[in-house]
Enzyme design. Structure first.
Site, PDB file in Angstrom:
ATOM      1  N   CYS A  25     -27.139  17.546  10.921  1.00 15.57           N
ATOM      2  CA  CYS A  25     -26.535  18.018  10.984  1.00 15.57           C
ATOM      3  C   CYS A  25     -25.111  16.243  11.485  1.00 15.57           C
ATOM      4  CB  CYS A  25     -25.672  19.112  12.056  1.00 15.57           C
ATOM      5  SG  CYS A  25     -25.208  18.488  13.472  1.00 15.57           S
ATOM      6  N   CYS A  28     -24.955  14.916  14.895  1.00 15.40           N
ATOM      7  CA  CYS A  28     -26.425  14.190  15.146  1.00 15.40           C
ATOM      8  C   CYS A  28     -26.374  12.881  14.086  1.00 15.40           C
ATOM      9  CB  CYS A  28     -27.321  15.489  14.526  1.00 15.40           C
ATOM     10  SG  CYS A  28     -27.674  17.370  15.332  1.00 15.40           S
TER      11      CYS A  28
END
Length: 94
Positions: A25, A28
């Site tokens: 994501c 991340c």
């Protein structure tokens, strides 16, 4: 063959292992970039990986991502720490 030997020697020389736990994501990926920049600013080498396999998350007991794991210990989960915070976590570990 020599690359495998290099990896083994490198891992033995590194006293710092860092794992980013996250599926990819935006947060991340941001944590991934912040850790790389923190390591560069500190001029520190590390065995660094971004683990995207959810099974790995459970090994560390992580339920929310992104997570920052340093030397096997979860240091942050569920948010992206500031780069200065990451640098402090790294300094406290080495």
């Amino acid at each position: 063959m020599w690359a495998l030997k290099f990896d083994i020697v490198f891992q033995e020389l590194c006293v710092l292992t860092i794992r980013i736990l996250g599926t990819g994501c935006a947060n991340c990926d941001q944590l991934h970039k912040e850790v790389i920049n923190a390591l560069a600013e500190l001029n520190i080498a590390a065995d660094f990986r971004h683990e995207r396999n959810v099974a790995e998350f459970y090994k560390y007991g992580v339920a929310s991502t992104p997570a920052l794991v340093i030397n096997g210990e979860v240091k942050a989960a569920g948010s992206v720490p500031l780069r200065n915070e990451i640098k402090e976590l790294i300094k406290l570990t080495i």
